[in-house]
Design an enzyme around this catalytic site. Structure first.
Site, PDB file in Angstrom:
ATOM      1  N   SER A  14       0.807  -1.230   0.000  1.00 57.48           N
ATOM      2  CA  SER A  14       0.000   0.000   0.000  1.00 57.48           C
ATOM      3  C   SER A  14       0.836   1.273   0.000  1.00 57.48           C
ATOM      4  CB  SER A  14      -0.956   0.043   1.207  1.00 57.48           C
ATOM      5  OG  SER A  14      -1.727  -1.106   1.248  1.00 57.48           O
ATOM      6  N   LYS A  17       2.483   1.965  -5.285  1.00 59.13           N
ATOM      7  CA  LYS A  17       3.350   1.586  -6.394  1.00 59.13           C
ATOM      8  C   LYS A  17       2.652   1.810  -7.738  1.00 59.13           C
ATOM      9  CE  LYS A  17       4.766  -2.374  -5.424  1.00 59.13           C
ATOM     10  NZ  LYS A  17       4.269  -3.666  -5.873  1.00 59.13           N
ATOM     11  N   THR A 191      14.587   0.320   4.513  1.00 58.59           N
ATOM     12  CA  THR A 191      14.943   0.422   3.086  1.00 58.59           C
ATOM     13  C   THR A 191      16.225  -0.356   2.811  1.00 58.59           C
ATOM     14  OG1 THR A 191      13.852   2.538   2.866  1.00 58.59           O
ATOM     15  CG2 THR A 191      15.579   2.065   1.264  1.00 58.59           C
ATOM     16  N   CYS A 381     -24.728   0.767 -13.915  1.00 57.29           N
ATOM     17  CA  CYS A 381     -24.856  -0.692 -13.957  1.00 57.29           C
ATOM     18  C   CYS A 381     -25.946  -1.173 -12.994  1.00 57.29           C
ATOM     19  CB  CYS A 381     -23.504  -1.352 -13.709  1.00 57.29           C
ATOM     20  SG  CYS A 381     -23.455  -3.004 -14.426  1.00 57.29           S
ATOM     21  N   LEU A 384     -28.453   1.447 -12.664  1.00 61.38           N
ATOM     22  CA  LEU A 384     -29.501   1.522 -13.687  1.00 61.38           C
ATOM     23  C   LEU A 384     -30.580   0.486 -13.374  1.00 61.38           C
ATOM     24  CD1 LEU A 384     -29.622   1.816 -17.459  1.00 61.38           C
ATOM     25  CD2 LEU A 384     -30.341  -0.354 -16.496  1.00 61.38           C
ATOM     26  N   HIS A 507     -20.173   1.063 -17.575  1.00 61.89           N
ATOM     27  CA  HIS A 507     -19.403   1.764 -16.540  1.00 61.89           C
ATOM     28  C   HIS A 507     -18.605   2.902 -17.173  1.00 61.89           C
ATOM     29  CE1 HIS A 507     -19.861  -1.095 -13.141  1.00 61.89           C
ATOM     30  NE2 HIS A 507     -20.082  -1.960 -14.122  1.00 61.89           N
ATOM     31  N   GLU A 509     -17.147   5.264 -15.849  1.00 56.36           N
ATOM     32  CA  GLU A 509     -15.984   5.687 -15.047  1.00 56.36           C
ATOM     33  C   GLU A 509     -14.665   5.110 -15.561  1.00 56.36           C
ATOM     34  OE1 GLU A 509     -18.361   3.618 -14.100  1.00 56.36           O
ATOM     35  OE2 GLU A 509     -17.709   2.140 -12.613  1.00 56.36           O
TER      36      GLU A 509
HETATM   37  N1  GLN Z   1     -25.367  -7.530 -10.657  1.00 57.05           N
HETATM   38  C1  GLN Z   1     -25.706  -6.863 -11.865  1.00 57.05           C
HETATM   39  C2  GLN Z   1     -25.453  -7.730 -13.091  1.00 57.05           C
HETATM   40  O1  GLN Z   1     -24.746  -8.703 -13.019  1.00 57.05           O
HETATM   41  C3  GLN Z   1     -24.971  -5.536 -11.985  1.00 57.05           C
HETATM   42  C4  GLN Z   1     -23.504  -5.696 -12.191  1.00 57.05           C
HETATM   43  C5  GLN Z   1     -22.731  -4.411 -11.968  1.00 57.05           C
HETATM   44  O2  GLN Z   1     -23.226  -3.483 -11.346  1.00 57.05           O
HETATM   45  N2  GLN Z   1     -21.495  -4.371 -12.412  1.00 57.05           N
HETATM   46  O3  GLN Z   1     -25.948  -7.454 -14.148  1.00 57.05           O
END
Ligand code: GLN
EC number: 6.3.4.2
Length: 540
Positions: A14, A17, A191, A381, A384, A507, A509
């Site tokens: 941690s 790196k 070190t 994901c 939604l 996703h 992000e």
């Molecule tokens: N569990 C849900 C699926 O498998 C959502 C997955 C997620 O949020 N990455 O579709």
């Protein structure tokens, strides 16, 4: 031939790196070198995809659909690279490959051993990354020197140095310099010991990166240089910072890039790090602040939504807004008073991805709160999927609407297993993974955010919106603003009569970078800021 930088870690884990390696990437790209990056993980899992977030941080998904270590996320966010399944190697993959070859008979009756068979496979993977046109390959070795598991990787570096020549390799060792309060001193002994371990294996580091709370003084630098057998200039301070994106700048001040290039006998091309510096200035000097509640199930674990934390931060750049995160454990939202207490005063609500039923009802409640109180909402994901469930229950009156993941007997399965998932038995690498195209609906908020009609975003899921029930939701105002090109899959939903209500099956992000924030995150933060300024106008 490409040059290689190997980054190892010592003393303890941690230390950052991954961020240090990524920052080296930033420095070399700023000098216009073509780089590639790679992470080696000593564990025996083939990839982290089957690991629980309690054991491992976020699983980062590459564009080509590999489930990889979260450090790859740092590499992408700090550089211009788009990585792939070759960018992360685990011991599991190496052994798998070698054992498969043994079963095929490739070794012609020989005894299969760690040296040379495992190490040959590891070196093949070092070289694989130099294909294409990389001038410098940065390879980070996971774990800490002294671990049994990482030995084959270190042995491979030793052999590799012999094969390609010392001038083509730069070994950087990241260690920790503890500050001992009682003595009022920084200590170099751990070190020294860690470098001794490396030398026992046959690796002499070229550069020592010293993670420290306090500045290193001249004496300590001299001592580290002497005992660790590196030039004085190769002792580099890596001081703690609250902004990881600043690390390339501090490394540059320490002349790390110059020392690396000299070691590799490469020309010190002009550095364009100023461009990066401008972004840091913007990040450092925001004009506004918003508070976003992230309502999820793994929020207590620091690294479980790493890319999301970063994407939110990037999202504030365009509106010069600092994003303060309030992490809310969705399991704690069982009653209305808890909901009010946890969410009061936030400017936006985000529900991230997740698996399994625990905490889902709390997310339903949080999304209802966002929808009814007209607070900007962003679902990702699972976010939604739960937004669809909430809408079905509370707007369409389908009281027991659910996902078959959480209630296989639900009379209204608004979220169901994807057709392509029905035959799947094995768990590893079998979800719908990686980049898929998505067509945006004309006139939608999503279309306006992206500014283009077609996008590619990364996925990691097994369930999807049930097309047979979605019509009823649409009639009540839930819009499918993004669909797969064959129109079969709903990839984005949004609500029209709401300040900002967008949820994506993918996703986003994973594609946000400091230098190119993701448009939906920017729009979400801008909406949260409008909300805040309306509710709490700045006093004159
Ligand atoms: N569990 C849900 C699926 O498998 C959502 C997955 C997620 O949020 N990455 O579709």
């Amino acid at each position: 031939m490409a040059k290689y930088i190997f980054v190892t870690g010592g003393v303890l884990s941690s230390l950052g790196k991954g961020v240090a390696s990524a920052s080296i990437g930033t420095l070399l790209e700023a000098r216009r070198y073509r780089i590639n990056m790679q992470k080696f993980d000593p564990y025996l899992n083939v990839d982290p995809g089957t690991l629980t977030p309690f054991q491992h941080g976020e699983v980062f998904v590459t564009r080509d659909g590999a489930e990889t270590d979260l450090d790859l996320g740092h590499y992408e966010r700090f550089t211009s690279l788009t990585l792939n399944r070759n960018s992360n190697t685990t011991s599991g993959q190496v052994y798998y490959e070698v054992i498969e070859r043994e079963r095929r008979g490739d070794f012609l009756g020989k005894t299969v051993q760690v040296v040379p068979h495992i190490t040959e496979e590891i070196k093949r993977r070092f070289r694989r990354l130099a294909r294409g046109n990389a001038e410098i390959v940065i390879a980070e070795i996971g774990g800490t020197v002294g671990d049994i598991e990482s030995l084959p990787f270190l042995e491979s570096i030793r052999q590799f140095r012999q094969e390609v020549g010392a001038e083509n390799i730069c070994c950087i060792h990241l260690t920790y310099i503890p500050y001992i309060q009682a003595a009022g001193e920084l200590k170099s002994k751990p070190t020294q010991h860690s470098v001794e371990r490396l030398r026992e294996i046959g690796i002499q580091p070229d550069i020592i990166l010293c993670r420290t709370e306090k500045p290193l003084n001249q004496d300590l630098r001299e001592k580290i240089s002497l005992y660790c057998n590196v030039p004085f200039q190769a002792v580099i301070e890596a001081r703690d910072t609250d902004c990881i994106y600043e690390i390339p700048l501090t490394f540059h001040q320490e002349k790390l890039d110059q020392v690396i290039l000299r070691k590799l006998r490469l020309r010190p091309r002009v550095s364009h790090l100023k461009e990066w510096g401008k972004l840091i200035d913007q990040l450092r000097n925001p004009e506004h602040e918003v508070e976003i509640a992230m309502v999820g199930k793994y929020v207590k674990l620091q690294d479980s939504y790493k890319s999301l934390d970063e994407a939110l931060r990037h999202g504030g750049l365009a509106s010069r807004t600092r994003v303060k995160l309030r992490k809310v454990d969705s399991e704690s939202l069982r009653r209305d008073d808890e909901l009010e207490r946890s969410l009061a005063g936030v400017d936006g609500i985000l529900v991230p991805g997740g698996f399994g039923t625990r905490g889902v009802e709390g997310m339903v409640a949080a999304i209802r709160y966002a929808r009814e109180k007209r607070i900007p909402f962003f679902g990702i994901c699972l976010g939604l999927q739960v937004a669809v469930i909430e809408f079905a229950r509370n707007v369409c009156g389908l009281d027991r609407a659910n996902s078959t993941e959480f209630d296989p007997q639900t009379p209204h399965p608004v979220i169901t297993l994807m057709d392509s998932q029905r035959q799947v038995q094995a768990m590893g690498g079998t979800m719908r993974l990686g980049g898929y195209p998505c067509v945006l609906a004309a006139g939608s908020l999503s279309r306006r955010c992206y500014g283009v009609p077609r996008i590619v975003e990364r996925h990691r899921h097994r369930y999807e919106v049930n097309p047979h029930l979605f019509g009823r939701l649409q009639e009540k105002g839930l819009q499918a603003s993004g669909r797969s090109p064959d129109r079969k899959l709903v990839e984005i939903v949004e609500l029209k009569d709401h300040p900002f209500f967008v949820a994506t099956q993918f996703h986003p992000e994973f594609q946000s970078r400091l230098a190119s924030p993701h448009p939906i995150f920017s729009a979400f933060i801008a909406a949260a800021l409008r909300q805040r300024l309306e509710n709490r106008p700045p006093s004159a």
